[in-house]
Design a protein around this motif. Structure first.
Motif, mmCIF file in Angstrom:
data_model
loop_
_atom_site.group_PDB
_atom_site.id
_atom_site.type_symbol
_atom_site.label_atom_id
_atom_site.label_comp_id
_atom_site.label_asym_id
_atom_site.label_seq_id
_atom_site.Cartn_x
_atom_site.Cartn_y
_atom_site.Cartn_z
ATOM 1 N N ILE A 19 0.843 -1.198 0.000
ATOM 2 C CA ILE A 19 0.000 0.000 0.000
ATOM 3 C C ILE A 19 0.879 1.249 0.000
ATOM 4 C CG2 ILE A 19 -1.651 1.331 1.380
ATOM 5 C CD1 ILE A 19 -2.780 -1.412 2.332
ATOM 6 N N TYR A 20 1.897 1.217 0.838
ATOM 7 C CA TYR A 20 2.826 2.353 0.908
ATOM 8 C C TYR A 20 3.478 2.597 -0.460
ATOM 9 C CZ TYR A 20 6.845 5.214 2.080
ATOM 10 O OH TYR A 20 7.783 6.226 2.095
ATOM 11 N N GLN A 21 3.911 1.558 -1.120
ATOM 12 C CA GLN A 21 4.573 1.703 -2.410
ATOM 13 C C GLN A 21 3.634 2.281 -3.468
ATOM 14 O OE1 GLN A 21 7.789 1.507 -3.053
ATOM 15 N NE2 GLN A 21 8.122 0.987 -0.904
ATOM 16 N N GLU A 34 2.673 7.624 3.977
ATOM 17 C CA GLU A 34 2.347 6.984 5.255
ATOM 18 C C GLU A 34 0.915 7.323 5.685
ATOM 19 O OE1 GLU A 34 5.457 8.376 7.834
ATOM 20 O OE2 GLU A 34 6.953 7.069 6.911
ATOM 21 N N ASP A 35 0.522 8.578 5.478
ATOM 22 C CA ASP A 35 -0.852 8.976 5.806
ATOM 23 C C ASP A 35 -1.862 8.209 4.947
ATOM 24 O OD1 ASP A 35 0.095 10.775 7.676
ATOM 25 O OD2 ASP A 35 -0.146 12.535 6.373
ATOM 26 N N ALA A 36 -1.560 8.088 3.678
ATOM 27 C CA ALA A 36 -2.453 7.349 2.780
ATOM 28 C C ALA A 36 -2.560 5.894 3.218
ATOM 29 C CB ALA A 36 -1.955 7.437 1.335
ATOM 30 N N THR A 37 -1.432 5.301 3.603
ATOM 31 C CA THR A 37 -1.432 3.911 4.095
ATOM 32 C C THR A 37 -2.328 3.793 5.318
ATOM 33 O OG1 THR A 37 0.816 3.602 3.253
ATOM 34 C CG2 THR A 37 0.047 2.031 4.906
ATOM 35 N N LYS A 68 -4.785 3.058 -4.347
ATOM 36 C CA LYS A 68 -4.605 3.960 -5.484
ATOM 37 C C LYS A 68 -5.556 5.150 -5.382
ATOM 38 C CE LYS A 68 -4.929 4.009 -10.502
ATOM 39 N NZ LYS A 68 -5.330 3.244 -11.686
ATOM 40 N N ASN A 69 -6.826 4.889 -5.059
ATOM 41 C CA ASN A 69 -7.809 5.961 -4.952
ATOM 42 C C ASN A 69 -7.468 6.947 -3.834
ATOM 43 O OD1 ASN A 69 -9.254 4.929 -7.096
ATOM 44 N ND2 ASN A 69 -10.734 3.848 -5.815
#
Length: 174
Positions: A19-21, A34-37, A68-69
């Motif tokens: 997810i991070y990648q 990191e926030d998105a993860t 991705k979203n």
């Protein structure tokens, strides 16, 4: 309940780096990735009852799509913030270029520099100018304080502004 917790722990171990990648490939920023993860895992936790029964391949597609979203949403938010920031900067530049002498003086010089520049004026002009510019009094108020005509105060302030413009190399404009 224990089954959900174990399932979620397994999800985290297996997908956290993936997810991070995905997020980093879109955002190019470690903190935001990191926030998105974190946001993805919050969403997964909310819908854990639904995803616990997914097939492995469907689960992977679902998680990567959410990742991705989320990253794209953050990217768009960044772009919007940058646009507003640039618009704000341009607006400030326009306001600055159209501002009057008093505002520019306040921005350009310190109190000590202001006092030094005012020494170049006659005592009467300096008093009038200081009352109007530095203290923000109206011409009428200054005329009452100095027991002078309002028109006289206006002329002194105008001459003082012109003299200061010349002294500062014509940098100031009304």
């Amino acid at each position: 309940m224990k089954k959900k917790r174990l399932f979620f722990e397994r999800l985290y171990e297996e997908y956290e780096q993936k997810i991070y990648q995905v997020a980093f490939s879109i955002l190019h920023n470690e903190e935001q990735s990191e926030d998105a993860t974190q946001d993805v895992f919050e969403e997964l936790y909310i819908c854990i009852d639904k995803i616990i029964n997914f097939e492995a391949i469907d689960l992977k597609k679902f998680i990567l799509r959410i990742s991705k979203n989320k990253a794209i949403d953050m990217y768009r938010k960044n772009k919007t913030q940058i646009k507003y920031f640039n618009d704000f900067k341009e607006q400030k530049v326009e306001e600055y270029s159209e501002s009057n002498v008093e505002e520019k003086l306040e921005e350009l010089i310190t109190k000590d520099q202001f006092k030094e520049i005012v020494t170049l004026l006659s005592k009467k002009s300096a008093k009038s100018f200081i009352y109007v510019v530095y203290y923000g009094l109206t011409l009428k108020e200054v005329a009452l304080i100095l027991d002078e005509k309002e028109e006289t105060i206006k002329k002194r302030v105008q001459r003082a502004k012109e003299k200061l413009k010349n002294v500062m190399g014509g940098y100031l404009s009304e």
